[in-house]
Scaffold this motif. Sequence first.
Motif, PDB file in Angstrom:
ATOM      1  N   LEU A  99     -50.342 -12.054 -45.050  1.00 39.32           N
ATOM      2  CA  LEU A  99     -49.023 -11.658 -45.539  1.00 39.32           C
ATOM      3  C   LEU A  99     -47.917 -12.402 -44.795  1.00 39.32           C
ATOM      4  N   TYR A 100     -48.089 -12.571 -43.507  1.00 37.33           N
ATOM      5  CA  TYR A 100     -47.110 -13.302 -42.696  1.00 37.33           C
ATOM      6  C   TYR A 100     -46.894 -14.706 -43.269  1.00 37.33           C
ATOM      7  N   TYR A 101     -47.996 -15.393 -43.595  1.00 36.83           N
ATOM      8  CA  TYR A 101     -47.874 -16.750 -44.121  1.00 36.83           C
ATOM      9  C   TYR A 101     -47.380 -16.779 -45.561  1.00 36.83           C
ATOM     10  N   ALA A 102     -47.405 -15.642 -46.241  1.00 33.23           N
ATOM     11  CA  ALA A 102     -46.852 -15.571 -47.595  1.00 33.23           C
ATOM     12  C   ALA A 102     -45.334 -15.433 -47.568  1.00 33.23           C
ATOM     13  N   ILE A 103     -44.772 -15.043 -46.439  1.00 35.46           N
ATOM     14  CA  ILE A 103     -43.324 -14.898 -46.276  1.00 35.46           C
ATOM     15  C   ILE A 103     -42.717 -16.282 -46.093  1.00 35.46           C
ATOM     16  N   ARG A 108     -39.571 -15.642 -41.473  1.00 29.94           N
ATOM     17  CA  ARG A 108     -40.593 -15.223 -40.509  1.00 29.94           C
ATOM     18  C   ARG A 108     -40.019 -14.804 -39.162  1.00 29.94           C
ATOM     19  N   GLN A 109     -38.984 -15.474 -38.703  1.00 26.69           N
ATOM     20  CA  GLN A 109     -38.406 -15.134 -37.403  1.00 26.69           C
ATOM     21  C   GLN A 109     -37.849 -13.719 -37.413  1.00 26.69           C
ATOM     22  N   LYS A 110     -37.260 -13.302 -38.516  1.00 28.81           N
ATOM     23  CA  LYS A 110     -36.751 -11.935 -38.631  1.00 28.81           C
ATOM     24  C   LYS A 110     -37.895 -10.934 -38.498  1.00 28.81           C
ATOM     25  N   LEU A 111     -39.026 -11.244 -39.120  1.00 32.73           N
ATOM     26  CA  LEU A 111     -40.196 -10.369 -39.011  1.00 32.73           C
ATOM     27  C   LEU A 111     -40.701 -10.326 -37.573  1.00 32.73           C
ATOM     28  N   ALA A 115     -41.075  -7.068 -35.227  1.00 28.54           N
ATOM     29  CA  ALA A 115     -42.344  -6.709 -34.593  1.00 28.54           C
ATOM     30  C   ALA A 115     -42.182  -6.549 -33.085  1.00 28.54           C
ATOM     31  N   LYS A 116     -41.430  -7.442 -32.461  1.00 28.09           N
ATOM     32  CA  LYS A 116     -41.196  -7.346 -31.013  1.00 28.09           C
ATOM     33  C   LYS A 116     -40.446  -6.074 -30.670  1.00 28.09           C
ATOM     34  N   ALA A 117     -39.457  -5.711 -31.488  1.00 31.50           N
ATOM     35  CA  ALA A 117     -38.685  -4.493 -31.247  1.00 31.50           C
ATOM     36  C   ALA A 117     -39.556  -3.257 -31.412  1.00 31.50           C
ATOM     37  N   LEU A 118     -40.425  -3.244 -32.413  1.00 30.43           N
ATOM     38  CA  LEU A 118     -41.313  -2.101 -32.629  1.00 30.43           C
ATOM     39  C   LEU A 118     -42.361  -1.975 -31.534  1.00 30.43           C
ATOM     40  N   ALA A 119     -42.813  -3.095 -30.998  1.00 29.15           N
ATOM     41  CA  ALA A 119     -43.835  -3.076 -29.951  1.00 29.15           C
ATOM     42  C   ALA A 119     -43.276  -2.675 -28.587  1.00 29.15           C
ATOM     43  N   ALA A 120     -41.971  -2.811 -28.412  1.00 26.90           N
ATOM     44  CA  ALA A 120     -41.367  -2.545 -27.099  1.00 26.90           C
ATOM     45  C   ALA A 120     -41.255  -1.089 -26.793  1.00 26.90           C
TER      46      ALA A 120
END
Length: 120
Positions: A99-103, A108-111, A115-120
């Motif tokens: 899915l990442y490569y379909a974006i 992609r940088q926004k995603l 992801a970094k914000a959710l993981a923190a």
Amino acid sequence: MPHPVDIHVGNIISCCRKRIGMTQQELAKSIGVKFQQIHKYETAHNRVSASKLFEIAAVLQEPTDYFFEGLVREPSIGDTPMDLPDLLSDKKALDLVALYYAIPESQRQKLMDLAKALAA
């Protein structure tokens, strides 16, 4: 015990192959080996020669240096692979990568930021 670089390269081959929906048998046929050899490359039971990696890269439409991305330093004798989850056996992880490569690349940088914000 397989060398960490061989494990890394094998994992990248497997990810790329699965990402484009290619079977081990299809990849094997395209480079002139048996599918068992592709399995051995992907599991690092056999090392991939430079010439075979060049052929694999062409079939998977990736530059050869792509298979070494993520290696931080030259491993030393006695190094062991990092303790990472086996992402290749996790269907959800593979789906997420696909899915990442379909974006579109521009999004992609926004995603990644999300992801970094959710993981923190």
